[in-house]
Enzyme design. Structure first.
Site, mmCIF file in Angstrom:
data_model
loop_
_atom_site.group_PDB
_atom_site.id
_atom_site.type_symbol
_atom_site.label_atom_id
_atom_site.label_comp_id
_atom_site.label_asym_id
_atom_site.label_seq_id
_atom_site.Cartn_x
_atom_site.Cartn_y
_atom_site.Cartn_z
ATOM 1 N N MET A 91 90.693 -13.232 -36.708
ATOM 2 C CA MET A 91 90.254 -14.145 -35.649
ATOM 3 C C MET A 91 90.931 -15.488 -35.895
ATOM 4 S SD MET A 91 88.332 -12.424 -33.586
ATOM 5 C CE MET A 91 87.405 -13.588 -32.502
ATOM 6 N N LEU A 94 97.813 -17.142 -34.977
ATOM 7 C CA LEU A 94 98.949 -17.347 -35.786
ATOM 8 C C LEU A 94 100.055 -18.245 -35.121
ATOM 9 C CD1 LEU A 94 98.971 -13.968 -37.308
ATOM 10 C CD2 LEU A 94 98.279 -15.833 -38.453
ATOM 11 N N ASN A 108 98.884 -6.471 -32.719
ATOM 12 C CA ASN A 108 97.479 -7.016 -32.554
ATOM 13 C C ASN A 108 96.679 -6.162 -31.704
ATOM 14 O OD1 ASN A 108 95.301 -8.932 -32.290
ATOM 15 N ND2 ASN A 108 95.797 -9.449 -30.408
ATOM 16 N N HIS A 110 93.680 -5.417 -28.876
ATOM 17 C CA HIS A 110 92.619 -6.508 -28.101
ATOM 18 C C HIS A 110 91.852 -5.764 -27.021
ATOM 19 C CE1 HIS A 110 91.374 -10.131 -26.102
ATOM 20 N NE2 HIS A 110 91.531 -9.748 -24.820
HETATM 21 C C1 GRF Z 1 87.850 -5.512 -31.925
HETATM 22 O O1 GRF Z 1 87.061 -5.208 -30.862
HETATM 23 C C2 GRF Z 1 89.186 -5.809 -31.577
HETATM 24 O O2 GRF Z 1 89.826 -5.326 -30.635
HETATM 25 C C3 GRF Z 1 88.874 -7.342 -31.726
HETATM 26 O O3 GRF Z 1 87.763 -7.763 -32.683
HETATM 27 C C4 GRF Z 1 86.916 -6.490 -32.812
HETATM 28 C C5 GRF Z 1 86.982 -6.529 -34.305
HETATM 29 O O4 GRF Z 1 86.195 -5.254 -34.554
HETATM 30 N N1 GRF Z 1 90.153 -8.074 -31.671
HETATM 31 P P1 GRF Z 1 86.209 -4.682 -35.967
HETATM 32 O O5 GRF Z 1 86.076 -5.673 -37.033
HETATM 33 O O6 GRF Z 1 87.407 -3.870 -36.238
HETATM 34 O O7 GRF Z 1 85.008 -3.697 -36.342
#
Ligand code: GRF
Length: 203
Positions: A91, A94, A108, A110
């Site tokens: 989160m 970059l 990445n 998403h």
């Molecule tokens: C996932 O839904 C991913 O796609 C998003 O953040 C969430 C992370 O979940 N970017 P986790 O930490 O892998 O359980």
């Protein structure tokens, strides 16, 4: 002997996608080694998951401005000589200070289809859009990160995910997470064995 493929995974939270990668590398489904797991949050549960596999973990808090943080982070990640850097629930957007060190190597995940719901709370926003009759399904994408565009970049894989009339946000989120675990593992597997021509995608 085949070259060892080196992965670094960046996380910020629960790490369920990291868990999918850890399991897949452990069983040989993905022929690669995760050399380190790096988090910008010390409380990220994913760090505990990595420790169970005896994989080095690093907490790298942001204490400086974004440019300096990204440069320092890039220098740290570069010491692992990674073939791929997987952002699995990372989160922090970059900047080029980091990305310019790793062209065609940053991947990445998403929880939305290309061009839809970039940024945070993508699942909740898709759920609301469905309730308002704007969409009939949502999905997952895995993509390269060439620049600072948020959840944008050459697409490596997508998978649509249905939204059902009696879904709650929680039931949709559960279906999304199951789907992203499978799609991330399969995409990283393909990258590692060269089934995806990354250079052709990014031209
Ligand atoms: C996932 O839904 C991913 O796609 C998003 O953040 C969430 C992370 O979940 N970017 P986790 O930490 O892998 O359980």
């Amino acid at each position: 002997m085949a070259k060892e493929v080196r992965l670094i995974v960046l996380i910020s939270g629960n790490g369920s996608n990291l868990q999918a990668l850890l399991s897949a590398c452990d069983t040989g489904q993905i022929s690669a080694n995760i050399l380190g797991v790096l988090s910008n949050r010390s409380e990220a549960y994913g760090l505990r998951r990595a420790e169970k596999y005896n994989i080095p973990t690093i907490v790298f808090h942001r204490l400086t401005n974004r440019a300096d943080y990204d440069e320092d982070l890039g220098n740290l990640v570069a010491t692992f000589k990674p073939d791929w850097i997987i952002l699995a629930g990372w989160m922090h957007i970059l900047s080029m200070k980091f990305l310019e060190k790793f062209p065609n190597k940053v991947v990445n995940l998403h929880p939305a289809l290309p061009g839809q719901f970039p940024g945070t709370k993508a699942i909740e926003r898709a759920y609301t859009a469905y309730q308002q009759g704007q969409i009939e399904q949502t999905g997952i994408m895995v993509h390269l990160v060439p620049d600072e565009g948020v959840d944008d970049g050459p697409v490596l894989a997508t998978q649509t995910v249905p939204i059902l009339p009696d879904d709650s946000v929680a039931s949709l989120a559960e279906r999304m997470h199951q789907t992203e675990h499978a799609l991330l593992v399969e995409t990283v597997r393909k990258l590692v064995v060269g089934e995806i021509d990354v250079k052709a995608l990014s031209n």
